[in-house]
Scaffold this active site. Structure first.
Site, PDB file in Angstrom:
ATOM      1  N   TYR A 138       9.078  -4.313   9.484  1.00 14.60           N
ATOM      2  CA  TYR A 138       9.974  -4.182  10.234  1.00 14.60           C
ATOM      3  C   TYR A 138      11.235  -4.206   9.836  1.00 14.60           C
ATOM      4  O   TYR A 138      11.875  -2.692  10.335  1.00 14.60           O
ATOM      5  CB  TYR A 138       9.747  -4.670  11.447  1.00 14.60           C
ATOM      6  CG  TYR A 138       9.200  -4.679  12.919  1.00 14.60           C
ATOM      7  CD1 TYR A 138       7.642  -4.354  12.291  1.00 14.60           C
ATOM      8  CD2 TYR A 138       8.652  -4.979  14.182  1.00 14.60           C
ATOM      9  CE1 TYR A 138       6.372  -4.141  13.645  1.00 14.60           C
ATOM     10  CE2 TYR A 138       7.802  -5.194  14.806  1.00 14.60           C
ATOM     11  CZ  TYR A 138       7.006  -4.890  14.744  1.00 14.60           C
ATOM     12  OH  TYR A 138       5.788  -4.668  15.310  1.00 14.60           O
ATOM     13  N   GLY A 139      11.203  -4.739   9.091  1.00 21.89           N
ATOM     14  CA  GLY A 139      12.568  -4.219   8.257  1.00 21.89           C
ATOM     15  C   GLY A 139      13.092  -3.430   7.696  1.00 21.89           C
ATOM     16  O   GLY A 139      14.575  -3.401   7.647  1.00 21.89           O
TER      17      GLY A 139
ATOM     18  N   ASP B 267       5.803 -11.232  16.831  1.00 16.42           N
ATOM     19  CA  ASP B 267       6.890 -11.082  15.310  1.00 16.42           C
ATOM     20  C   ASP B 267       6.458  -9.847  14.498  1.00 16.42           C
ATOM     21  O   ASP B 267       5.268  -9.152  14.619  1.00 16.42           O
ATOM     22  CB  ASP B 267       6.785 -12.188  14.422  1.00 16.42           C
ATOM     23  CG  ASP B 267       7.772 -12.080  12.972  1.00 16.42           C
ATOM     24  OD1 ASP B 267       8.544 -11.194  13.031  1.00 16.42           O
ATOM     25  OD2 ASP B 267       6.645 -12.184  11.576  1.00 16.42           O
ATOM     26  N   SER B 268       7.060  -9.477  13.423  1.00 15.08           N
ATOM     27  CA  SER B 268       6.399  -8.109  12.581  1.00 15.08           C
ATOM     28  C   SER B 268       4.840  -8.767  12.278  1.00 15.08           C
ATOM     29  O   SER B 268       4.014  -7.609  11.567  1.00 15.08           O
ATOM     30  CB  SER B 268       6.815  -7.613  11.696  1.00 15.08           C
ATOM     31  OG  SER B 268       7.671  -8.948  11.179  1.00 15.08           O
TER      32      SER B 268
ATOM     33  N   CYS C  93      11.192 -12.023  15.432  1.00  9.22           N
ATOM     34  CA  CYS C  93      11.481 -11.163  14.412  1.00  9.22           C
ATOM     35  C   CYS C  93      13.096 -10.820  14.561  1.00  9.22           C
ATOM     36  O   CYS C  93      13.663 -10.718  15.348  1.00  9.22           O
ATOM     37  CB  CYS C  93      11.037 -10.034  14.118  1.00  9.22           C
ATOM     38  SG  CYS C  93      10.363  -8.687  13.291  1.00  9.22           S
ATOM     39  N   ASN C  94      13.722 -10.793  13.469  1.00  8.83           N
ATOM     40  CA  ASN C  94      15.156 -10.987  13.376  1.00  8.83           C
ATOM     41  C   ASN C  94      15.345  -8.972  13.692  1.00  8.83           C
ATOM     42  O   ASN C  94      16.240  -8.989  14.180  1.00  8.83           O
ATOM     43  CB  ASN C  94      15.962 -11.182  12.201  1.00  8.83           C
ATOM     44  CG  ASN C  94      16.330 -12.937  12.551  1.00  8.83           C
ATOM     45  OD1 ASN C  94      17.600 -12.795  12.273  1.00  8.83           O
ATOM     46  ND2 ASN C  94      15.123 -13.696  12.055  1.00  8.83           N
TER      47      ASN C  94
ATOM     48  N   CYS D 256      16.306 -14.156   8.712  1.00 12.37           N
ATOM     49  CA  CYS D 256      14.932 -13.772   8.697  1.00 12.37           C
ATOM     50  C   CYS D 256      13.848 -14.848   8.890  1.00 12.37           C
ATOM     51  O   CYS D 256      14.130 -15.682   8.298  1.00 12.37           O
ATOM     52  CB  CYS D 256      15.020 -12.581   7.776  1.00 12.37           C
ATOM     53  SG  CYS D 256      12.980 -12.160   6.783  1.00 12.37           S
ATOM     54  N   THR D 257      12.684 -14.496   9.066  1.00  7.11           N
ATOM     55  CA  THR D 257      11.418 -15.039   9.670  1.00  7.11           C
ATOM     56  C   THR D 257      10.991 -16.267   8.754  1.00  7.11           C
ATOM     57  O   THR D 257      11.087 -17.123   8.176  1.00  7.11           O
ATOM     58  CB  THR D 257      10.673 -14.641  10.076  1.00  7.11           C
ATOM     59  OG1 THR D 257       9.757 -13.411   9.452  1.00  7.11           O
ATOM     60  CG2 THR D 257      11.197 -13.966  11.700  1.00  7.11           C
ATOM     61  N   HIS D 258      11.405 -15.168   7.514  1.00  5.60           N
ATOM     62  CA  HIS D 258      10.724 -15.401   6.189  1.00  5.60           C
ATOM     63  C   HIS D 258      12.209 -16.889   5.493  1.00  5.60           C
ATOM     64  O   HIS D 258      11.452 -17.548   4.456  1.00  5.60           O
ATOM     65  CB  HIS D 258      10.598 -15.135   5.402  1.00  5.60           C
ATOM     66  CG  HIS D 258       9.789 -14.532   5.443  1.00  5.60           C
ATOM     67  ND1 HIS D 258       9.177 -13.094   6.709  1.00  5.60           N
ATOM     68  CD2 HIS D 258       7.668 -13.449   4.635  1.00  5.60           C
ATOM     69  CE1 HIS D 258       8.232 -12.864   6.813  1.00  5.60           C
ATOM     70  NE2 HIS D 258       7.767 -13.110   5.791  1.00  5.60           N
TER      71      HIS D 258
ATOM     72  N   GLU E  11       5.718 -13.761   0.502  1.00  3.00           N
ATOM     73  CA  GLU E  11       4.708 -14.107   0.473  1.00  3.00           C
ATOM     74  C   GLU E  11       4.044 -14.414  -0.132  1.00  3.00           C
ATOM     75  O   GLU E  11       2.521 -14.710  -0.441  1.00  3.00           O
ATOM     76  CB  GLU E  11       4.750 -12.588   1.403  1.00  3.00           C
ATOM     77  CG  GLU E  11       5.552 -12.180   2.672  1.00  3.00           C
ATOM     78  CD  GLU E  11       5.017 -12.232   3.834  1.00  3.00           C
ATOM     79  OE1 GLU E  11       3.407 -10.982   3.311  1.00  3.00           O
ATOM     80  OE2 GLU E  11       4.993 -11.718   5.369  1.00  3.00           O
TER      81      GLU E  11
HETATM   82  N1  DGL Z   1       9.843 -10.867  10.636  1.00  2.00           N
HETATM   83  C1  DGL Z   1      11.082  -9.678  10.126  1.00  2.00           C
HETATM   84  C2  DGL Z   1      12.774  -9.889  10.040  1.00  2.00           C
HETATM   85  O1  DGL Z   1      12.404 -11.466  10.722  1.00  2.00           O
HETATM   86  C3  DGL Z   1      10.902  -9.825   8.093  1.00  2.00           C
HETATM   87  C4  DGL Z   1       9.649  -9.324   8.043  1.00  2.00           C
HETATM   88  C5  DGL Z   1       9.803  -7.832   8.490  1.00  2.00           C
HETATM   89  O2  DGL Z   1      10.255  -7.331   7.733  1.00  2.00           O
HETATM   90  O3  DGL Z   1       8.921  -7.142   8.313  1.00  2.00           O
HETATM   91  O4  DGL Z   1      13.369  -9.731  10.255  1.00  2.00           O
END
Ligand code: DGL
Length: 304
Positions: free
Chosen positions: A48-49, A16-17, A79-80, A190-192, A158
Site C-alpha cells: 500500500y505504501g 494490514d496491507s 497499516c500505517n 511502519c508495521t515492519h 521481508e
Molecule cells: N504495512 C505497511 C505500512 O505500515 C508497509 C507495507 C506496505 O507498503 O504495504 O505502512
C-alpha cells in the site's frame, strides 16, 4: 462501590496491507491475552505504501467491510500507510470504533520528547501524507517534526536482513538527517520497522555525541489505545475468555509462514486464504459505489 464487569467476547478486527500488521497483533495479544483477533492481510494487493491515496482508501474500506462481516467489535488499522490516508473516512462510515496507528504514535512522541524535536520514518505514502506531522501539531503546536521515508526497509525486513550490514548502511543514510536535527523521539511509522530496532539503535549509538533517541513502536502504542477504548466502551472480554485467533489473507504468498512467524514471534495457526475478488463482487457494485465520492474527496473528521 460498583464494579463494572464487561463481557464482550466478540473479536477485535485488525487489517494490514499484508503480513506486517502481525507486529501490531503481537502487541495486542501481549497486552490483552483474553481478546480474540481476526486478522486480514491484503497480501494480494500489497504494498500500500507506494500506491495513491485514493487507492489505499478504497482498499482500506474494502478490508474493513470484510472484517465487519466477521462481527468484530472494533477495527484496528494496523497499516500505517492506510492509517495515514483512510482512518478519517473509516471513522465516518463504519459502525464500530476505528483505531489507526497515527494518533497513538503521535501522542507517545509528544509524551517522550524532551527537546520537542520528533522524527517520523515510514513508507513513501505515509510520509507524503504528512499525517503524523499534522496530528502532532494538532495536539501540540510547538513541536518540530522531521520526516524521512525509508522505502528500502520493507523489502529488507521481508528478506530477513534485519541485522545485515547492508541494512545498517541504509539505516545510517536514512537516519542521518534526523540525527543531524537532534531528534530525540523517533516514531517507527511502519508495521515492519519494529523488527529493525536493534539496527536503528546501532546507528543512533554511532552518533551518541548528538544525544539519545527514543524509538516509538506504533504497534505498542496502538495496543495501549485498544485497551483504553475497550475499557471505556465496556467491551473487554472477560478474563476467563479463551482467545481464538483467525488469520485471513487475500493471497498465500511464498514464505508467508516463515515471515509471519517472525513478525508475530509465535506459531501461526488457522491461516485461511480468502477469495477477495469474490467477496467484493458479492457485495454488489451499488454497495461500493456509494462510497466513491468520499474515497475521491475525503473531508477530515477526526484523527488517525
Ligand atoms: N504495512 C505497511 C505500512 O505500515 C508497509 C507495507 C506496505 O507498503 O504495504 O505502512
Amino acid at each position: 462501590m460498583t464494579t463494572t464487569t464487561s463481557n464482550d467476547p466478540r473479536p477485535i478486527g485488525v487489517f494490514d496491507s499484508g503480513i506486517g500488521g502481525l507486529t501490531v497483533v503481537r502487541q495486542i495479544m501481549a497486552l490483552l491475552p483474553h481478546e480474540s483477533i481476526i486478522y486480514f492481510g491484503d497480501t494480494a494487493r500489497i504494498p500500500y505504501g507506494t500506491k495513491s491515496e485514493e487507492t489505499v482508501r478504497r482498499f482500506a474500506l474494502e478490508d474493513s467491510f470484510f472484517l465487519l462481516e466477521k462481527k468484530v467489535k472494533l477495527i484496528v488499522v494496523a497499516c500505517n500507510s492506510a492509517s495515514a490516508v483512510a482512518v478519517d473516512l473509516l471513522k465516518r462510515v463504519l459502525p464500530v470504533t476505528v483505531i489507526g496507528m497515527i494518533q497513538p504514535g503521535a501522542e507517545a512522541a509528544i509524551k517522550y520528547t524532551r527537546n520537542k524535536k520528533i522524527g517520523v520514518i515510514g513508507t513513501a505514502a505515509t510520509i507524503r501524507s504528512n499525517a503524523y506531522q499534522e496530528e502532532i501539531n494538532a495536539l501540540q503546536s510547538d513541536m518540530q517534526v522531521f520526516s524521512q521515508s525509508c522505502p528500502l526497509f520493507v523489502p529488507l525486513v521481508e528478506e530477513g536482513l534485519m541485522q545485515d550490514e547492508a541494512t545498517y548502511l541504509i539505516a545510517r543514510r536514512y537516519l542521518q538527517p534526523l540525527i543531524g536535527n537532534k531528534v530525540d523521539a523517533l516514531i517507527l511509522g511502519c508495521t515492519h520497522y519494529p523488527l529493525l530496532k536493534s539496527t536503528l539503535r546501532r546507528v543512533v549509538r554511532d552518533y551518541a555525541d548528538r544525544g539519545t533517541m527514543r524509538l516509538i513502536d506504533s504497534g505498542v502504542e496502538a495496543a495501549r489505545k485498544v485497551n483504553e477504548i475497550l475499557q471505556k466502551e465496556n467491551k473487554l472480554s472477560l478474563t476467563d475468555h479463551h482467545a481464538n485467533h483467525l488469520f485471513y489473507l487475500s493471497d498465500f504468498p511464498y514464505k508467508f509462514q516463515e515471515i509471519g512467524e517472525r513478525f508475530l514471534e509465535r506459531a501461526l495457526p488457522h491461516v485461511a486464504t480468502v477469495n477477495f475478488e469474490k467477496f467484493l463482487f458479492e457485495k454488489g457494485q451499488a454497495f461500493w459505489k456509494k462510497f466513491e465520492p468520499l474515497i475521491k474527496h475525503p473531508t477530515k473528521s477526526g484523527t488517525g
